[in-house]
Design a protein around this motif. Structure first.
Motif, PDB file in Angstrom:
ATOM      1  N   GLU A  86      50.469  55.277  11.354  1.00  0.00           N
ATOM      2  CA  GLU A  86      51.908  55.494  11.490  1.00  0.00           C
ATOM      3  C   GLU A  86      52.565  54.467  12.407  1.00  0.00           C
ATOM      4  OE1 GLU A  86      52.291  59.493  12.814  1.00  0.00           O
ATOM      5  OE2 GLU A  86      51.459  60.376  10.975  1.00  0.00           O
ATOM      6  N   GLY A  87      51.781  53.461  12.845  1.00  0.00           N
ATOM      7  CA  GLY A  87      52.350  52.372  13.638  1.00  0.00           C
ATOM      8  C   GLY A  87      52.046  52.396  15.115  1.00  0.00           C
ATOM      9  N   MET A  88      51.197  53.317  15.577  1.00  0.00           N
ATOM     10  CA  MET A  88      50.863  53.386  16.994  1.00  0.00           C
ATOM     11  C   MET A  88      49.682  52.466  17.311  1.00  0.00           C
ATOM     12  SD  MET A  88      51.142  57.426  17.951  1.00  0.00           S
ATOM     13  CE  MET A  88      52.519  58.440  17.394  1.00  0.00           C
ATOM     14  N   ARG A  89      49.805  51.713  18.399  1.00  0.00           N
ATOM     15  CA  ARG A  89      48.685  50.915  18.897  1.00  0.00           C
ATOM     16  C   ARG A  89      48.034  51.705  20.029  1.00  0.00           C
ATOM     17  NH1 ARG A  89      51.240  46.623  19.815  1.00  0.00           N
ATOM     18  NH2 ARG A  89      51.279  46.445  22.086  1.00  0.00           N
ATOM     19  N   ILE A  90      46.788  52.130  19.813  1.00  0.00           N
ATOM     20  CA  ILE A  90      46.119  53.069  20.720  1.00  0.00           C
ATOM     21  C   ILE A  90      44.940  52.405  21.399  1.00  0.00           C
ATOM     22  CG2 ILE A  90      44.846  55.248  20.851  1.00  0.00           C
ATOM     23  CD1 ILE A  90      46.478  56.216  18.455  1.00  0.00           C
ATOM     24  N   ASN A  91      44.817  52.638  22.696  1.00  0.00           N
ATOM     25  CA  ASN A  91      43.659  52.183  23.474  1.00  0.00           C
ATOM     26  C   ASN A  91      43.073  53.400  24.175  1.00  0.00           C
ATOM     27  OD1 ASN A  91      41.758  50.962  25.065  1.00  0.00           O
ATOM     28  ND2 ASN A  91      43.148  49.518  26.042  1.00  0.00           N
ATOM     29  N   LEU A  92      41.851  53.763  23.834  1.00  0.00           N
ATOM     30  CA  LEU A  92      41.196  54.946  24.383  1.00  0.00           C
ATOM     31  C   LEU A  92      39.927  54.535  25.115  1.00  0.00           C
ATOM     32  CD1 LEU A  92      40.881  58.085  24.556  1.00  0.00           C
ATOM     33  CD2 LEU A  92      39.595  57.929  22.397  1.00  0.00           C
ATOM     34  N   ARG A  93      39.795  54.991  26.363  1.00  0.00           N
ATOM     35  CA  ARG A  93      38.593  54.713  27.152  1.00  0.00           C
ATOM     36  C   ARG A  93      38.153  55.979  27.868  1.00  0.00           C
ATOM     37  NH1 ARG A  93      37.623  49.031  27.987  1.00  0.00           N
ATOM     38  NH2 ARG A  93      35.931  49.719  29.337  1.00  0.00           N
ATOM     39  N   CYS A  94      36.852  56.076  28.092  1.00  0.00           N
ATOM     40  CA  CYS A  94      36.296  57.178  28.867  1.00  0.00           C
ATOM     41  C   CYS A  94      36.378  56.830  30.351  1.00  0.00           C
ATOM     42  CB  CYS A  94      34.853  57.435  28.460  1.00  0.00           C
ATOM     43  SG  CYS A  94      34.046  58.749  29.413  1.00  0.00           S
ATOM     44  N   ALA A  95      36.929  57.734  31.155  1.00  0.00           N
ATOM     45  CA  ALA A  95      37.052  57.492  32.594  1.00  0.00           C
ATOM     46  C   ALA A  95      35.692  57.428  33.272  1.00  0.00           C
ATOM     47  CB  ALA A  95      37.902  58.581  33.234  1.00  0.00           C
ATOM     48  N   GLY A  96      34.655  57.934  32.608  1.00  0.00           N
ATOM     49  CA  GLY A  96      33.320  57.910  33.184  1.00  0.00           C
ATOM     50  C   GLY A  96      32.583  56.600  32.966  1.00  0.00           C
ATOM     51  N   GLU A  97      33.254  55.628  32.328  1.00  0.00           N
ATOM     52  CA  GLU A  97      32.628  54.331  32.062  1.00  0.00           C
ATOM     53  C   GLU A  97      33.429  53.236  32.755  1.00  0.00           C
ATOM     54  OE1 GLU A  97      32.712  54.102  27.844  1.00  0.00           O
ATOM     55  OE2 GLU A  97      31.343  55.809  27.558  1.00  0.00           O
ATOM     56  N   PRO A  98      33.059  52.856  33.990  1.00  0.00           N
ATOM     57  CA  PRO A  98      33.821  51.833  34.717  1.00  0.00           C
ATOM     58  C   PRO A  98      33.874  50.521  33.946  1.00  0.00           C
ATOM     59  CG  PRO A  98      32.203  52.904  36.148  1.00  0.00           C
ATOM     60  CD  PRO A  98      31.901  53.353  34.755  1.00  0.00           C
ATOM     61  N   GLN A  99      35.004  49.844  34.022  1.00  0.00           N
ATOM     62  CA  GLN A  99      35.145  48.566  33.343  1.00  0.00           C
ATOM     63  C   GLN A  99      34.402  47.474  34.117  1.00  0.00           C
ATOM     64  OE1 GLN A  99      38.998  47.578  31.559  1.00  0.00           O
ATOM     65  NE2 GLN A  99      39.755  49.562  32.250  1.00  0.00           N
ATOM     66  N   ARG A 100      33.976  46.467  33.375  1.00  0.00           N
ATOM     67  CA  ARG A 100      33.208  45.365  33.940  1.00  0.00           C
ATOM     68  C   ARG A 100      34.169  44.287  34.420  1.00  0.00           C
ATOM     69  NH1 ARG A 100      27.909  45.596  32.048  1.00  0.00           N
ATOM     70  NH2 ARG A 100      27.676  43.333  31.929  1.00  0.00           N
ATOM     71  N   VAL A 101      34.026  43.910  35.691  1.00  0.00           N
ATOM     72  CA  VAL A 101      34.981  43.004  36.330  1.00  0.00           C
ATOM     73  C   VAL A 101      34.272  41.764  36.848  1.00  0.00           C
ATOM     74  CG1 VAL A 101      36.710  42.742  38.153  1.00  0.00           C
ATOM     75  CG2 VAL A 101      36.437  44.958  36.992  1.00  0.00           C
ATOM     76  N   LEU A 102      34.826  40.595  36.518  1.00  0.00           N
ATOM     77  CA  LEU A 102      34.318  39.317  37.010  1.00  0.00           C
ATOM     78  C   LEU A 102      35.327  38.762  38.004  1.00  0.00           C
ATOM     79  CD1 LEU A 102      32.155  37.017  36.674  1.00  0.00           C
ATOM     80  CD2 LEU A 102      33.732  36.005  35.003  1.00  0.00           C
ATOM     81  N   LEU A 103      34.851  38.357  39.182  1.00  0.00           N
ATOM     82  CA  LEU A 103      35.719  37.863  40.245  1.00  0.00           C
ATOM     83  C   LEU A 103      35.596  36.351  40.369  1.00  0.00           C
ATOM     84  CD1 LEU A 103      34.748  40.561  42.901  1.00  0.00           C
ATOM     85  CD2 LEU A 103      36.852  40.505  41.571  1.00  0.00           C
ATOM     86  N   LEU A 104      36.731  35.661  40.472  1.00  0.00           N
ATOM     87  CA  LEU A 104      36.761  34.227  40.727  1.00  0.00           C
ATOM     88  C   LEU A 104      37.401  33.992  42.084  1.00  0.00           C
ATOM     89  CD1 LEU A 104      36.274  34.283  37.623  1.00  0.00           C
ATOM     90  CD2 LEU A 104      37.663  32.201  37.475  1.00  0.00           C
ATOM     91  N   VAL A 105      36.796  33.141  42.900  1.00  0.00           N
ATOM     92  CA  VAL A 105      37.256  32.952  44.274  1.00  0.00           C
ATOM     93  C   VAL A 105      36.963  31.530  44.725  1.00  0.00           C
ATOM     94  CG1 VAL A 105      35.073  33.770  45.247  1.00  0.00           C
ATOM     95  CG2 VAL A 105      37.157  33.924  46.626  1.00  0.00           C
ATOM     96  N   SER A 106      37.775  31.026  45.647  1.00  0.00           N
ATOM     97  CA  SER A 106      37.506  29.735  46.274  1.00  0.00           C
ATOM     98  C   SER A 106      37.071  29.982  47.711  1.00  0.00           C
ATOM     99  CB  SER A 106      38.740  28.831  46.181  1.00  0.00           C
ATOM    100  OG  SER A 106      38.990  28.484  44.827  1.00  0.00           O
ATOM    101  N   LYS A 107      37.627  29.284  48.692  1.00  0.00           N
ATOM    102  CA  LYS A 107      37.178  29.444  50.078  1.00  0.00           C
ATOM    103  C   LYS A 107      37.757  30.682  50.753  1.00  0.00           C
ATOM    104  CE  LYS A 107      36.045  24.709  51.506  1.00  0.00           C
ATOM    105  NZ  LYS A 107      36.370  23.613  52.442  1.00  0.00           N
ATOM    106  N   PHE A 108      38.997  31.044  50.424  1.00  0.00           N
ATOM    107  CA  PHE A 108      39.629  32.184  51.081  1.00  0.00           C
ATOM    108  C   PHE A 108      39.046  33.471  50.513  1.00  0.00           C
ATOM    109  CE2 PHE A 108      42.860  28.775  51.079  1.00  0.00           C
ATOM    110  CZ  PHE A 108      42.962  28.583  52.451  1.00  0.00           C
ATOM    111  N   ASP A 109      38.338  34.223  51.358  1.00  0.00           N
ATOM    112  CA  ASP A 109      37.538  35.340  50.845  1.00  0.00           C
ATOM    113  C   ASP A 109      38.107  36.719  51.147  1.00  0.00           C
ATOM    114  OD1 ASP A 109      37.075  35.542  53.568  1.00  0.00           O
ATOM    115  OD2 ASP A 109      34.987  34.888  53.466  1.00  0.00           O
ATOM    116  N   HIS A 110      39.312  36.809  51.740  1.00  0.00           N
ATOM    117  CA  HIS A 110      39.808  38.115  52.174  1.00  0.00           C
ATOM    118  C   HIS A 110      40.057  39.070  51.009  1.00  0.00           C
ATOM    119  CE1 HIS A 110      43.204  35.358  51.708  1.00  0.00           C
ATOM    120  NE2 HIS A 110      43.960  36.383  51.401  1.00  0.00           N
TER     121      HIS A 110
END
Length: 285
Positions: A74-98
């Motif tokens: 019917e035209g809906m764009r749906i995104n469904l995720r389980c809250a019990g499955e943490p998303q995978r995150v990649l971090l990019l950083v230079s010298k400033f680490d705070h």
């Protein structure tokens, strides 16, 4: 964070029309789902409807498929995720680490529902290793103008091999090429040490000091090929005075940068952010 396996988060984007809330809630009710939180917004300028629902379902999620397929037809764009499955995150950083350290700490406390799958830096491991847990892979990818294309190809490879859902530029002080920015579109958050759209580019705190501003800030936004022009997720400010030197502004700026980035990352991971062209819809709890 709530990692109960039977809690789900669902977002919906579609053209606005009457009956959308009833159609979605009715479809969930018919399958025995209990709605725990629901927010929606109709953009009257674009005619677009946005919705976020968090619900409990005490049976396999597959029971929802026929109903969701019907809504999508019917035209809906749906995104469904389980809250019990943490998303995978990649971090990019230079010298400033705070910002990096703050995200690692918040994840350890359970304030951010993430699974960190790696850290990429254009600086050596010795610069940052003090703060990086041994279980998180560290990738040193140095970059020069002559090696930028190869270095960014390495970043792409790590993104694909790690299965990262979200990439966070935690003060990664490199301008991404249009190719890499497009590759990461919609799934990459940057923290800019300025209250955009003011004081773009290099040394914003020095620019702010020279202009005698009375407040500084930070902006977390999605990365696009337009430098520092991506949809804004979160912003905050910090008061300063005429007595503050650029170094004082930098110190105060570190605090607001950490707060803003952490909030933006958390909002994204909890599916509270929906992109609406050059803007975002953010459903805060």
């Amino acid at each position: 964070m709530n990692r109960t396996p039977n809690i789900y988060r669902m977002t919906i984007t579609c053209p606005d029309r009457p009956g959308l809330v009833a159609a979605v809630s009715g479809a969930l009710f018919a399958k025995g789902a209990n709605i725990l939180e629901a927010q929606h917004f109709a953009d009257r300028l674009s005619g677009t409807f946005f919705m976020r629902i968090e619900f409990q379902l005490d049976q396999p999620r597959d029971v929802l498929k026929p109903a969701l397929d019907r809504l999508e037809a019917e035209g809906m764009r749906i995104n469904l995720r389980c809250a019990g499955e943490p998303q995978r995150v990649l971090l990019l950083v230079s010298k400033f680490d705070h910002c990096l350290v703050d995200l690692l700490y918040r994840e350890r406390l359970g304030e951010i529902d993430a699974h960190f799958v790696g850290i990429v830096s254009n600086h050596s491991q010795e610069v940052l290793r003090t703060w990086i847990p041994e279980h998180i892979p560290f990738h040193h990818l140095p970059v020069t103008p002559g090696t930028k294309a190869a270095q960014e190809a390495g970043i792409k490879r790590i993104v694909e091999e790690s299965g990262a859902d979200l990439i966070v530029l935690a003060r990664y002080m490199q301008i991404l090429s249009d190719d890499l920015a497009s590759f990461l579109s919609g799934r990459c958050i940057n923290i800019h040490h300025s209250f955009l759209p003011g004081f773009k580019g290099a040394k914003p705190y020095h620019q702010a000091h020279a202009r005698g501003v009375k407040m500084i800030g930070a902006t977390a936004h999605y990365v696009t090929s337009d430098l520092d022009e991506g949809p804004i997720i979160h912003q905050d400010v910090e008061l300063v005075t005429h007595a503050d030197l650029p170094e004082d502004m930098i110190r105060k700026g570190r605090d607001v940068e950490r707060r803003v980035l952490a909030r933006a990352v958390s909002d994204h991971l909890e599916q509270r952010v929906l992109i609406d062209g050059h803007r975002t819809i953010v459903f805060r709890d």
